[in-house]
Design a protein around this motif. Structure first.
Motif, mmCIF file in Angstrom:
data_model
loop_
_atom_site.group_PDB
_atom_site.id
_atom_site.type_symbol
_atom_site.label_atom_id
_atom_site.label_comp_id
_atom_site.label_asym_id
_atom_site.label_seq_id
_atom_site.Cartn_x
_atom_site.Cartn_y
_atom_site.Cartn_z
ATOM 1 N N PRO A 1 0.787 -1.239 0.000
ATOM 2 C CA PRO A 1 0.000 0.000 0.000
ATOM 3 C C PRO A 1 0.819 1.288 0.000
ATOM 4 N N ASP A 2 2.010 1.273 0.619
ATOM 5 C CA ASP A 2 2.793 2.509 0.682
ATOM 6 C C ASP A 2 3.799 2.642 -0.460
ATOM 7 N N LEU A 3 3.756 1.736 -1.424
ATOM 8 C CA LEU A 3 4.621 1.824 -2.604
ATOM 9 C C LEU A 3 4.033 2.867 -3.543
ATOM 10 N N ALA A 4 4.804 3.904 -3.866
ATOM 11 C CA ALA A 4 4.232 5.025 -4.614
ATOM 12 C C ALA A 4 5.175 5.585 -5.672
ATOM 13 N N PRO A 5 5.440 4.823 -6.745
ATOM 14 C CA PRO A 5 6.213 5.410 -7.846
ATOM 15 C C PRO A 5 5.398 6.511 -8.519
ATOM 16 N N ALA A 6 6.070 7.557 -8.984
ATOM 17 C CA ALA A 6 5.352 8.620 -9.688
ATOM 18 C C ALA A 6 4.748 8.091 -10.978
ATOM 19 N N THR A 7 5.455 7.176 -11.610
ATOM 20 C CA THR A 7 4.952 6.502 -12.806
ATOM 21 C C THR A 7 5.315 5.020 -12.712
ATOM 22 N N PRO A 8 4.440 4.121 -13.176
ATOM 23 C CA PRO A 8 4.782 2.693 -13.163
ATOM 24 C C PRO A 8 5.996 2.415 -14.046
ATOM 25 N N PHE A 9 6.772 1.379 -13.698
ATOM 26 C CA PHE A 9 7.901 0.994 -14.533
ATOM 27 C C PHE A 9 8.167 -0.496 -14.369
ATOM 28 N N ILE A 10 8.944 -1.031 -15.288
ATOM 29 C CA ILE A 10 9.338 -2.436 -15.260
ATOM 30 C C ILE A 10 10.828 -2.492 -14.932
ATOM 31 N N ALA A 11 11.201 -3.290 -13.948
ATOM 32 C CA ALA A 11 12.601 -3.443 -13.553
ATOM 33 C C ALA A 11 13.079 -4.852 -13.881
ATOM 34 N N ILE A 12 14.287 -4.947 -14.418
ATOM 35 C CA ILE A 12 14.883 -6.228 -14.810
ATOM 36 C C ILE A 12 16.187 -6.423 -14.044
ATOM 37 N N GLY A 13 16.365 -7.625 -13.501
ATOM 38 C CA GLY A 13 17.533 -7.926 -12.673
ATOM 39 C C GLY A 13 18.799 -8.226 -13.458
ATOM 40 N N ASP A 14 19.789 -8.778 -12.762
ATOM 41 C CA ASP A 14 21.140 -9.000 -13.295
ATOM 42 C C ASP A 14 21.111 -9.971 -14.476
ATOM 43 N N VAL A 15 21.727 -9.577 -15.578
ATOM 44 C CA VAL A 15 21.687 -10.347 -16.828
ATOM 45 C C VAL A 15 22.890 -11.281 -16.967
ATOM 46 N N HIS A 16 24.080 -10.762 -16.719
ATOM 47 C CA HIS A 16 25.329 -11.535 -16.780
ATOM 48 C C HIS A 16 25.471 -12.370 -18.066
ATOM 49 N N GLY A 17 25.429 -11.677 -19.185
ATOM 50 C CA GLY A 17 25.750 -12.341 -20.445
ATOM 51 C C GLY A 17 24.676 -13.226 -21.033
ATOM 52 N N ARG A 18 23.482 -13.249 -20.456
ATOM 53 C CA ARG A 18 22.416 -14.114 -20.960
ATOM 54 C C ARG A 18 21.532 -13.354 -21.965
ATOM 55 N N TYR A 19 22.085 -13.144 -23.138
ATOM 56 C CA TYR A 19 21.344 -12.488 -24.217
ATOM 57 C C TYR A 19 20.070 -13.255 -24.550
ATOM 58 N N ASP A 20 20.155 -14.576 -24.495
ATOM 59 C CA ASP A 20 18.995 -15.412 -24.843
ATOM 60 C C ASP A 20 17.813 -15.164 -23.925
ATOM 61 N N LEU A 21 18.075 -14.748 -22.684
ATOM 62 C CA LEU A 21 17.000 -14.452 -21.743
ATOM 63 C C LEU A 21 16.566 -12.990 -21.820
ATOM 64 N N LEU A 22 17.531 -12.101 -22.010
ATOM 65 C CA LEU A 22 17.216 -10.676 -22.013
ATOM 66 C C LEU A 22 16.435 -10.248 -23.250
ATOM 67 N N ALA A 23 16.820 -10.729 -24.420
ATOM 68 C CA ALA A 23 16.215 -10.243 -25.663
ATOM 69 C C ALA A 23 14.689 -10.390 -25.670
ATOM 70 N N PRO A 24 14.137 -11.585 -25.385
ATOM 71 C CA PRO A 24 12.667 -11.693 -25.402
ATOM 72 C C PRO A 24 11.995 -10.934 -24.263
ATOM 73 N N LEU A 25 12.641 -10.893 -23.090
ATOM 74 C CA LEU A 25 12.062 -10.186 -21.950
ATOM 75 C C LEU A 25 12.013 -8.690 -22.220
ATOM 76 N N LEU A 26 13.094 -8.150 -22.768
ATOM 77 C CA LEU A 26 13.141 -6.720 -23.063
ATOM 78 C C LEU A 26 12.158 -6.363 -24.172
ATOM 79 N N ASP A 27 12.046 -7.237 -25.152
ATOM 80 C CA ASP A 27 11.094 -7.004 -26.236
ATOM 81 C C ASP A 27 9.669 -6.908 -25.692
ATOM 82 N N ARG A 28 9.338 -7.802 -24.773
ATOM 83 C CA ARG A 28 8.006 -7.772 -24.167
ATOM 84 C C ARG A 28 7.828 -6.521 -23.316
ATOM 85 N N ALA A 29 8.848 -6.173 -22.545
ATOM 86 C CA ALA A 29 8.755 -4.996 -21.684
ATOM 87 C C ALA A 29 8.541 -3.725 -22.505
#
Length: 244
Positions: free
Chosen positions: A18-46
């Motif tokens: 309830p007390d979480l109050a971003p001024a605008t919604p956003f999507i946060a992505i964690g540590d990638v460490h060279g995993r292009y295969d995981l980042l590319a589709p996730l970022l595309d969706r985001a």
């Protein structure tokens, strides 16, 4: 009052805050460490959402394709929709580029040899000597090209409303604006031991967790993608953290 319990998402899709109050919604992505295969589709969706995307750092090392990850993240930041923060692995890479003869072994210990390999750079001897260390650094610097300057200018922190995004952590007893920003990519010894008293939430990577974890207004996203194959992300909205 700060949240006392630890919440792990597991099979649950969202967490009410309830007390979480971003001024605008956003999507946060964690540590990638060279995993292009995981980042590319996730970022595309985001990017298909009409919201900002914040990458929490550590794009390189350990995983198999740091070179492609850096290219993808760089291109994504040019859209104006993606904010890429500096992680400690990017920070150390920049130090290594300046002092290869001092920092090569530490760079290797942090997974940097995988980054070199992604650019086609390999050692020619089991224990590189000074000349070999300089050669590898020179080749990497040449292949990075303008990305080196781009890395130097990555921000350390992003804030919207009462939500702070950074890579590793911050001093819980000091206002964010009064802290030494470069320390945000390496963390603070009391970050996980003491809750903030100013009502701010912090979303971060760096500290490995089995699944996305919420505790004492901290949201942890580093699920060790390079090892587990799980690159974690959340959608942060007023009053709600949603598994993305």
């Amino acid at each position: 009052m700060a949240l006392k319990a630890t919440f792990r998402f597991g099979d649950q899709r969202s967490y009410s805050a309830p007390d979480l109050a971003p001024a605008t919604p956003f999507i946060a992505i964690g540590d990638v460490h060279g995993r292009y295969d995981l980042l590319a589709p996730l970022l595309d969706r985001a990017l298909s959402f009409n919201e900002s995307v914040v990458l929490l750092g550590d794009y390189i090392d350990h995983g198999p394709d740091s070179a492609s990850v850096l290219d993808l993240v760089h291109q994504a930041t040019q859209t104006g929709k993606v904010i890429a923060l500096r992680g400690n692995h990017e920070d150390f890479l920049l130090r290594y580029l300046v002092q290869p003869r001092v920092l090569t072994q530490r760079f290797f210990a942090l997974g940097g040899e995988a980054t070199l390999a992604s650019y086609g750079i390999t050692r020619t001897m089991p224990v590189p000597g000074p000349r070999e260390m300089s050669r590898m650094r020179n080749e990497l610097r040449e292949k990075l090209g303008t990305l080196e300057d781009w890395l130097k200018n990555l921000p350390y922190v992003h804030q919207t409303g009462n939500v702070i995004a950074l890579h590793a952590g911050a001093d819980p007893s000091t206002p964010i604006e009064d802290q030494f920003a470069p320390s945000f990519c390496w963390g603070h010894p009391f970050f996980r031991k003491k809750a903030r008293s100013d009502g701010h939430w912090v979303i971060h990577g760096h500290d490995p967790v089995e699944s996305i974890t919420v505790k004492s207004r901290r949201i942890a996203l580093d699920t060790q993608a390079y090892r587990t194959g799980q690159l974690s992300a959340v959608r942060v909205q007023p009053g709600l953290i949603e598994l993305f």
